[in-house]
Design a protein around this motif. Structure first.
Motif, PDB file in Angstrom:
ATOM      1  N   TYR A  67       1.520  -4.053  -0.795  1.00 21.76           N
ATOM      2  CA  TYR A  67       0.100  -4.668  -0.837  1.00 21.76           C
ATOM      3  C   TYR A  67      -0.343  -4.871   0.304  1.00 21.76           C
ATOM      4  O   TYR A  67       0.416  -4.871   1.532  1.00 21.76           O
ATOM      5  CB  TYR A  67       0.160  -6.026  -1.705  1.00 21.76           C
ATOM      6  CG  TYR A  67       0.510  -5.621  -3.182  1.00 21.76           C
ATOM      7  CD1 TYR A  67      -0.654  -5.319  -4.015  1.00 21.76           C
ATOM      8  CD2 TYR A  67       1.729  -5.625  -3.497  1.00 21.76           C
ATOM      9  CE1 TYR A  67      -0.385  -5.207  -5.402  1.00 21.76           C
ATOM     10  CE2 TYR A  67       1.971  -5.226  -5.006  1.00 21.76           C
ATOM     11  CZ  TYR A  67       1.015  -5.035  -5.860  1.00 21.76           C
ATOM     12  OH  TYR A  67       1.361  -4.822  -7.324  1.00 21.76           O
ATOM     13  N   LYS A  68      -1.568  -4.817   0.654  1.00 18.54           N
ATOM     14  CA  LYS A  68      -2.288  -5.327   2.022  1.00 18.54           C
ATOM     15  C   LYS A  68      -3.104  -6.214   1.806  1.00 18.54           C
ATOM     16  O   LYS A  68      -3.863  -6.667   0.635  1.00 18.54           O
ATOM     17  CB  LYS A  68      -3.107  -4.076   2.399  1.00 18.54           C
ATOM     18  CG  LYS A  68      -4.133  -3.681   1.611  1.00 18.54           C
ATOM     19  CD  LYS A  68      -5.330  -3.077   2.142  1.00 18.54           C
ATOM     20  CE  LYS A  68      -6.297  -3.959   3.032  1.00 18.54           C
ATOM     21  NZ  LYS A  68      -7.326  -3.183   3.710  1.00 18.54           N
ATOM     22  N   MET A  69      -3.161  -7.424   2.588  1.00 19.78           N
ATOM     23  CA  MET A  69      -4.103  -8.551   2.657  1.00 19.78           C
ATOM     24  C   MET A  69      -5.200  -7.879   3.385  1.00 19.78           C
ATOM     25  O   MET A  69      -5.023  -7.420   4.732  1.00 19.78           O
ATOM     26  CB  MET A  69      -3.932  -9.704   3.134  1.00 19.78           C
ATOM     27  CG  MET A  69      -2.597 -10.190   1.976  1.00 19.78           C
ATOM     28  SD  MET A  69      -3.323 -10.869   0.438  1.00 19.78           S
ATOM     29  CE  MET A  69      -4.248 -12.404   1.212  1.00 19.78           C
ATOM     30  N   GLY A  70      -6.556  -8.303   3.049  1.00 20.51           N
ATOM     31  CA  GLY A  70      -7.674  -7.964   3.967  1.00 20.51           C
ATOM     32  C   GLY A  70      -8.420  -9.266   4.112  1.00 20.51           C
ATOM     33  O   GLY A  70      -8.631 -10.213   3.262  1.00 20.51           O
ATOM     34  N   ALA A 112      -9.010   1.888  12.903  1.00 26.47           N
ATOM     35  CA  ALA A 112      -7.585   1.287  12.788  1.00 26.47           C
ATOM     36  C   ALA A 112      -7.735  -0.115  13.358  1.00 26.47           C
ATOM     37  O   ALA A 112      -8.504  -0.576  14.237  1.00 26.47           O
ATOM     38  CB  ALA A 112      -6.748   2.097  13.613  1.00 26.47           C
ATOM     39  N   GLU A 113      -6.979  -0.793  12.856  1.00 22.94           N
ATOM     40  CA  GLU A 113      -6.777  -2.316  13.130  1.00 22.94           C
ATOM     41  C   GLU A 113      -5.204  -2.713  13.180  1.00 22.94           C
ATOM     42  O   GLU A 113      -4.523  -2.354  12.750  1.00 22.94           O
ATOM     43  CB  GLU A 113      -7.476  -3.197  12.241  1.00 22.94           C
ATOM     44  CG  GLU A 113      -7.144  -3.081  10.634  1.00 22.94           C
ATOM     45  CD  GLU A 113      -8.102  -3.561   9.788  1.00 22.94           C
ATOM     46  OE1 GLU A 113      -9.474  -3.730  10.112  1.00 22.94           O
ATOM     47  OE2 GLU A 113      -7.943  -3.868   8.717  1.00 22.94           O
ATOM     48  N   PRO A 114      -5.044  -3.690  14.102  1.00 27.51           N
ATOM     49  CA  PRO A 114      -3.573  -4.284  14.242  1.00 27.51           C
ATOM     50  C   PRO A 114      -3.293  -5.166  13.488  1.00 27.51           C
ATOM     51  O   PRO A 114      -4.143  -6.374  13.179  1.00 27.51           O
ATOM     52  CB  PRO A 114      -3.584  -4.589  15.848  1.00 27.51           C
ATOM     53  CG  PRO A 114      -4.997  -5.422  15.993  1.00 27.51           C
ATOM     54  CD  PRO A 114      -5.947  -4.586  15.067  1.00 27.51           C
ATOM     55  N   GLU A 115      -1.971  -5.233  12.711  1.00 27.30           N
ATOM     56  CA  GLU A 115      -1.490  -6.339  11.601  1.00 27.30           C
ATOM     57  C   GLU A 115      -0.173  -6.408  12.045  1.00 27.30           C
ATOM     58  O   GLU A 115       0.719  -6.014  12.600  1.00 27.30           O
ATOM     59  CB  GLU A 115      -1.786  -5.404  10.300  1.00 27.30           C
ATOM     60  CG  GLU A 115      -3.095  -4.871  10.023  1.00 27.30           C
ATOM     61  CD  GLU A 115      -3.793  -5.065   8.744  1.00 27.30           C
ATOM     62  OE1 GLU A 115      -2.957  -5.594   7.783  1.00 27.30           O
ATOM     63  OE2 GLU A 115      -4.926  -4.899   8.487  1.00 27.30           O
ATOM     64  N   VAL A 116       0.320  -7.532  11.318  1.00 28.54           N
ATOM     65  CA  VAL A 116       1.694  -7.732  11.151  1.00 28.54           C
ATOM     66  C   VAL A 116       2.016  -7.480   9.679  1.00 28.54           C
ATOM     67  O   VAL A 116       1.361  -7.630   8.638  1.00 28.54           O
ATOM     68  CB  VAL A 116       1.739  -9.362  11.383  1.00 28.54           C
ATOM     69  CG1 VAL A 116       3.193  -9.901  10.889  1.00 28.54           C
ATOM     70  CG2 VAL A 116       1.298  -9.918  12.814  1.00 28.54           C
ATOM     71  N   LEU A 144      -0.364  -0.775  12.123  1.00 31.79           N
ATOM     72  CA  LEU A 144      -1.663  -0.408  12.401  1.00 31.79           C
ATOM     73  C   LEU A 144      -2.203  -0.129  10.787  1.00 31.79           C
ATOM     74  O   LEU A 144      -1.342   0.792  10.251  1.00 31.79           O
ATOM     75  CB  LEU A 144      -1.543   0.779  13.243  1.00 31.79           C
ATOM     76  CG  LEU A 144      -1.500   0.537  14.633  1.00 31.79           C
ATOM     77  CD1 LEU A 144      -1.282   1.849  15.389  1.00 31.79           C
ATOM     78  CD2 LEU A 144      -2.633  -0.540  15.270  1.00 31.79           C
ATOM     79  N   GLU A 145      -3.049  -0.554  10.514  1.00 36.88           N
ATOM     80  CA  GLU A 145      -3.734  -0.045   9.221  1.00 36.88           C
ATOM     81  C   GLU A 145      -4.967   0.721   9.438  1.00 36.88           C
ATOM     82  O   GLU A 145      -5.626   0.556  10.582  1.00 36.88           O
ATOM     83  CB  GLU A 145      -4.155  -1.094   8.317  1.00 36.88           C
ATOM     84  CG  GLU A 145      -4.893  -0.768   6.975  1.00 36.88           C
ATOM     85  CD  GLU A 145      -5.475  -1.753   6.080  1.00 36.88           C
ATOM     86  OE1 GLU A 145      -5.802  -2.858   6.244  1.00 36.88           O
ATOM     87  OE2 GLU A 145      -5.591  -1.251   4.792  1.00 36.88           O
ATOM     88  N   ILE A 146      -4.967   1.931   8.837  1.00 34.62           N
ATOM     89  CA  ILE A 146      -6.222   2.924   8.895  1.00 34.62           C
ATOM     90  C   ILE A 146      -6.987   2.645   7.545  1.00 34.62           C
ATOM     91  O   ILE A 146      -6.626   2.882   6.541  1.00 34.62           O
ATOM     92  CB  ILE A 146      -5.918   4.163   8.988  1.00 34.62           C
ATOM     93  CG1 ILE A 146      -4.700   4.486  10.351  1.00 34.62           C
ATOM     94  CG2 ILE A 146      -6.976   5.201   9.127  1.00 34.62           C
ATOM     95  CD1 ILE A 146      -4.056   5.667  10.720  1.00 34.62           C
ATOM     96  N   LEU A 147      -8.221   2.103   7.874  1.00 39.37           N
ATOM     97  CA  LEU A 147      -9.138   1.951   6.854  1.00 39.37           C
ATOM     98  C   LEU A 147      -9.843   3.024   6.798  1.00 39.37           C
ATOM     99  O   LEU A 147     -10.536   3.587   7.779  1.00 39.37           O
ATOM    100  CB  LEU A 147      -9.892   0.509   7.111  1.00 39.37           C
ATOM    101  CG  LEU A 147      -9.296  -0.559   7.367  1.00 39.37           C
ATOM    102  CD1 LEU A 147     -10.200  -1.686   7.945  1.00 39.37           C
ATOM    103  CD2 LEU A 147      -8.663  -0.959   6.029  1.00 39.37           C
ATOM    104  N   ASP A 148     -10.629   3.292   5.397  1.00 39.55           N
ATOM    105  CA  ASP A 148     -11.445   4.429   5.445  1.00 39.55           C
ATOM    106  C   ASP A 148     -12.374   4.425   4.256  1.00 39.55           C
ATOM    107  O   ASP A 148     -12.028   4.872   3.324  1.00 39.55           O
ATOM    108  CB  ASP A 148     -10.911   5.816   5.116  1.00 39.55           C
ATOM    109  CG  ASP A 148     -11.819   6.949   5.477  1.00 39.55           C
ATOM    110  OD1 ASP A 148     -12.739   6.804   6.139  1.00 39.55           O
ATOM    111  OD2 ASP A 148     -11.427   8.343   5.340  1.00 39.55           O
ATOM    112  N   GLY A 239      -2.858  -8.317   7.167  1.00 36.74           N
ATOM    113  CA  GLY A 239      -4.304  -8.437   7.416  1.00 36.74           C
ATOM    114  C   GLY A 239      -4.422  -8.215   8.954  1.00 36.74           C
ATOM    115  O   GLY A 239      -3.587  -8.583   9.711  1.00 36.74           O
ATOM    116  N   ALA A 240      -5.788  -7.964   9.489  1.00 36.59           N
ATOM    117  CA  ALA A 240      -5.981  -7.486  10.808  1.00 36.59           C
ATOM    118  C   ALA A 240      -6.149  -8.826  11.630  1.00 36.59           C
ATOM    119  O   ALA A 240      -6.963  -9.776  11.159  1.00 36.59           O
ATOM    120  CB  ALA A 240      -7.246  -6.501  11.082  1.00 36.59           C
ATOM    121  N   ALA A 241      -5.632  -8.847  12.804  1.00 35.24           N
ATOM    122  CA  ALA A 241      -5.916 -10.079  13.756  1.00 35.24           C
ATOM    123  C   ALA A 241      -7.369  -9.862  14.325  1.00 35.24           C
ATOM    124  O   ALA A 241      -7.792 -10.879  14.810  1.00 35.24           O
ATOM    125  CB  ALA A 241      -4.905 -10.036  14.667  1.00 35.24           C
TER     126      ALA A 241
HETATM  127 MG    MG Z   1      -6.548  -4.361   7.368  1.00 33.53          MG
END
Ligand code: MG
Ligand code: OOG
Length: 269
Positions: A67-70, A112-116, A144-148, A239-241
């Motif tokens: 899962y991803k948190m946003g 793209a965004e940096p995540e843990v 790194l998450e890539i959103l689209d 989630g992205a920082a």
């Molecule tokens: Mg994200």
């Protein structure tokens, strides 16, 4: 457990809306926000549309791996103009190799965004403390998450649209795993995203929900609201920082988290 509200959309509307997004993803074609083009709906119905869309992908042999948190940081909430944490589902086809190549072909408008990230080794459910959550993790690292987003222009939508669209998720890449230990402080680590070694955005990991482990606790709570648990062996993006950057050809995008090995991928046309 907070019971979710009864559906306001009919099962056929839920299926119809998830189909719109399913096709947008398959045909790489952006669509109008569902709440604007068709019908207004609430967050519980949005999670029903998300789940229905994932079900369609499972029938197409994808497998859920996490899962991803946003919207767990102020920067992201402000970038998107939306102010509540949400989750989406990660499947096997969304993972790309660290150090790999990411082609912009057949993508809509990727960022793209940096995540843990965390990987769990124990099922988590209901209300869990940060200590319990950390103890249930076998690894932690930078991702790194890539959103689209499947929606036009990426940004003019309401929260239920984003949830229905699997929280804009498209791909992700995980850095080398580190084994967490009791008392590990994940709160004050510098986190950055670079493009060709130039720092594009940076913050500390505290930007992620005060502490990324709290984002994992929040995910378990949100899943509980949908009568779900987090299975052992799940990958979780916290989630992205920072805000996301648009991907450009011939760049190397990297995520850096203090004390850990960086992760990157190369963008091509
Ligand atoms: Mg994200
Ligand atoms: C929504 C997804 C947000 C994050 O890490 O905050 C997200 C979006 O930005 O379209 O993934």
């Amino acid at each position: 457990m907070t019971p979710s509200t009864p559906p306001k959309l009919t099962p056929s509307q839920i299926s119809e809306f998830s189909q719109v997004l399913y096709e947008a993803r398959n045909h790489v074609q952006e669509v109008e926000p569902l709440t604007k083009a068709y019908h207004d709906f609430d967050l519980d119905d949005a999670y029903r549309i998300q789940a229905d869309g994932i079900e369609k992908r499972l029938q197409n042999r994808e497998k859920i791996i996490g899962y991803k948190m946003g919207l767990t940081s102020k920067a992201k909430m402000e970038q998107m103009g939306l102010h509540k944490p949400i989750y989406g589902v990660l499947t096997d086809v969304m993972q790309i190799d660290a150090g790999g190549v990411f082609s912009l072909t057949q993508k809509i408008h990727p960022k793209a965004e940096p995540e843990v990230y965390f990987i769990t080794h124990k099922e988590l459910k209901g209300s869990v403390s940060p200590e319990e959550a950390l103890a249930a993790c076998s690894s932690v690292g930078v991702a790194l998450e890539i959103l689209d987003s499947r929606f036009q222009g990426f940004k003019y939508f309401a929260l239920p649209d984003v949830v229905a669209d699997n929280a804009s998720s498209a791909y992700f890449v995980l850095g080398e795993p580190v084994k967490p230990f009791a008392g590990m402080d994940l709160k004050n680590l510098k986190i950055q995203i670079t493009e060709n070694e130039t720092v594009m955005h940076e913050d500390t990991s505290a930007a992620i929900f005060g502490n990324p482990i709290l984002s994992l606790c929040e995910l378990v709570k949100l899943l509980d609201e949908q009568k779900m648990t987090l299975p052992a062996g799940s990958i979780v993006l916290a989630g992205a920082a920072t805000v996301a950057i648009q991907l450009k050809p011939d760049t190397v995008v990297a995520g850096h988290l203090e004390g850990m090995k960086s992760v990157d991928f190369k963008v091509t046309v």
